[in-house]
Design a protein around this motif. Structure first.
Motif, mmCIF file in Angstrom:
data_model
loop_
_atom_site.group_PDB
_atom_site.id
_atom_site.type_symbol
_atom_site.label_atom_id
_atom_site.label_comp_id
_atom_site.label_asym_id
_atom_site.label_seq_id
_atom_site.Cartn_x
_atom_site.Cartn_y
_atom_site.Cartn_z
ATOM 1 N N ARG A 130 0.856 -1.198 0.000
ATOM 2 C CA ARG A 130 0.000 0.000 0.000
ATOM 3 C C ARG A 130 0.887 1.241 0.000
ATOM 4 O O ARG A 130 1.785 1.358 0.842
ATOM 5 N N PRO A 131 0.658 2.183 -0.921
ATOM 6 C CA PRO A 131 1.555 3.343 -1.031
ATOM 7 C C PRO A 131 1.488 4.301 0.149
ATOM 8 O O PRO A 131 2.421 5.050 0.391
ATOM 9 N N TYR A 132 0.395 4.265 0.906
ATOM 10 C CA TYR A 132 0.259 5.233 1.990
ATOM 11 C C TYR A 132 -0.339 4.526 3.202
ATOM 12 O O TYR A 132 -1.507 4.124 3.198
ATOM 13 N N VAL A 133 0.483 4.365 4.241
ATOM 14 C CA VAL A 133 0.039 3.711 5.464
ATOM 15 C C VAL A 133 0.389 4.602 6.649
ATOM 16 O O VAL A 133 1.505 5.117 6.739
ATOM 17 N N VAL A 134 -0.547 4.764 7.559
ATOM 18 C CA VAL A 134 -0.316 5.526 8.778
ATOM 19 C C VAL A 134 -0.268 4.546 9.946
ATOM 20 O O VAL A 134 -1.203 3.756 10.145
ATOM 21 N N PHE A 135 0.834 4.598 10.704
ATOM 22 C CA PHE A 135 1.005 3.690 11.837
ATOM 23 C C PHE A 135 0.961 4.454 13.158
ATOM 24 O O PHE A 135 1.540 5.538 13.283
ATOM 25 N N GLU A 136 0.291 3.871 14.128
ATOM 26 C CA GLU A 136 0.408 4.298 15.517
ATOM 27 C C GLU A 136 0.578 3.039 16.348
ATOM 28 O O GLU A 136 0.216 1.940 15.908
ATOM 29 N N GLY A 137 1.138 3.183 17.567
ATOM 30 C CA GLY A 137 1.231 2.008 18.412
ATOM 31 C C GLY A 137 2.430 1.984 19.329
ATOM 32 O O GLY A 137 2.958 3.018 19.739
#
Length: 390
Positions: A30-37
């Motif tokens: 996926r070209p655009y992924v937002v991660f938090e954690g």
């Protein structure tokens, strides 16, 4: 394109490694992924800003957990609140079930966020009821072992076998193994690799028995050289244990560069003729290096009694389980005696052909030669999200 929003958490180094590979896979697909954690250095290298230090969750054993219980409970609540506030497309929890599954339970109690747990619990070995409990708040499981999906699916969860990370680990070449032998003065002598565990309790419980077994093995094989790749957390204990062992080389990972220490460890695995190891995933590392092995392990009398009654399998060695053979000798519990261990190692030194076949089959079944486990895991996560949205 709308970004994929992922909340991902791990509680210990092995989970951080899995998480880093999974994050890399998601970014590739996926070209655009937002991660938090929450994660360690490997997940942070893939773009995660950890909400707090992952080491806060790396707690094992009742005596260690009790003093930190209130703090851990607070972290569980804080993490679940952060997940719900983010409203991600998916919550991915990695191993560390005491923390991960409690977070997932709280998230499910107040939202419909999709939940994925990476690393199936060993319900095939003991406590099968854990699968049903998980199914109450986990939608999908990513399994490391090929025989695990039916256990999870029977409880109502989707389960994808994504391969074991050991198949993606670098392995020393024959030339590197030969160089290791030359540099360390091992020559053409038979080499026994000794791996007494990565926890102090393991080294303390197994050390004397391993030492006595080695005396017996050396009596039969006077030219035998011993190599002990010590795990960092127990290096001091291993050095003390082996201080009076003859013809013994201890690899201390605290000496020099970490990458070089790992290179030396891999070369030692490949150079050895046989290994004596505490039970655990190290059996798969040995199988990857094509090193025949003997597995030995014991625990406290109370734990031995309780787990012995709960155990559902006749072997705890992953090579035996994955290959569906019983060619790796194991000496567990009461059978973990110096006499039995010595006989087992001596027998494998003489004949190990059956093990080589089983180890090759194990690596094949764990995904060797196929797509990297992190990428397979990412595909499974994305497919699960798409399936849920249909």
């Amino acid at each position: 394109m709308t970004p994929l929003r992922v909340f991902i958490l791990a509680g210990e180094p092995s989970g951080d490694k899995l998480g880093g590979a999974l994050m890399a896979g998601l970014k590739e697909l996926r070209p655009y992924v937002v991660f938090e954690g929450i994660g360690g250095v490997q997940m942070q290298a893939e773009g995660l800003t950890s909400r707090f230090d992952m080491s806060e969750l790396s707690v094992m054993g009742l005596a260690e957990i009790l003093p930190k219980y209130r703090h851990l409970k607070r972290r569980i609540a804080q993490t679940a609140e952060a997940v719900v506030a983010m409203q991600p497309d998916v919550l991915i929890t990695i191993d560390s079930p005491d923390f991960s599954l409690r977070v997932a339970k709280l998230v499910k109690a107040s939202s419909t966020i999709r939940t994925v747990h990476y690393v199936a619990p060993t319900v095939w070995a003991w406590r099968p009821g854990r699968a049903a409990k998980m199914a109450q708040h986990i939608d999908q499981v990513l399994a490391l072992l090929p025989f695990e999906p039916p256990y999870m699916e029977a409880a109502g969860m989707r389960c994808d076998f994504v391969g074991h990370p050991v198949v993606a680990e670098p392995i020393a070449s024959a030339a590197e193994a030969e160089t290791f032998r030359e540099d360390r003065g091992l020559g053409r002598a038979p080499v026994l690799l000794v791996l007494p565990g990565s926890r102090r309790s393991e080294v303390a419980r197994l050390g004397a028995r391993f030492a006595e077994a080695l005396k017996r093995i050396k009596a039969k094989n006077p030219d035998l050289k011993i190599v002990v790749p010590a795990a960092g957390p127990v290096a001091d204990a291993v050095l003390a244990l082996t201080a009076d062992w003859p013809n013994t080389l201890v690899l201390d990972p605290r000496e020099g560069d970490y990458a070089d220490a790992m290179t030396q460890k891999r070369a030692a695995f490949r150079a050895a003729n046989v290994a004596l190891a505490a039970s655990g995933t190290v059996s798969l590392e040995l199988a990857a290096a094509d090193t025949p092995m003997v597995i030995a392990y014991d625990m406290s009398p109370l734990s031995r009694l309780i787990i012995g009654r709960m155990l559902l399998v006749d072997t705890v060695t992953l090579v035996n389980l994955v290959s569906d053979t019983r060619v790796v000798p194991e000496f567990i519990g009461k059978a973990c005696t110096p006499e039995a261990i010595a006989q087992g190692v001596s027998a494998v030194l003489v004949a190990s052909d059956a093990q080589h076949s089983a180890m090759e089959l194990t690596m094949e079944r764990l995904g060797k030669g196929g797509e990297a486990p992190g990428l397979r895991a990412a595909r499974a996560v994305l497919d699960g999200i798409a399936q849920a949205q249909r």
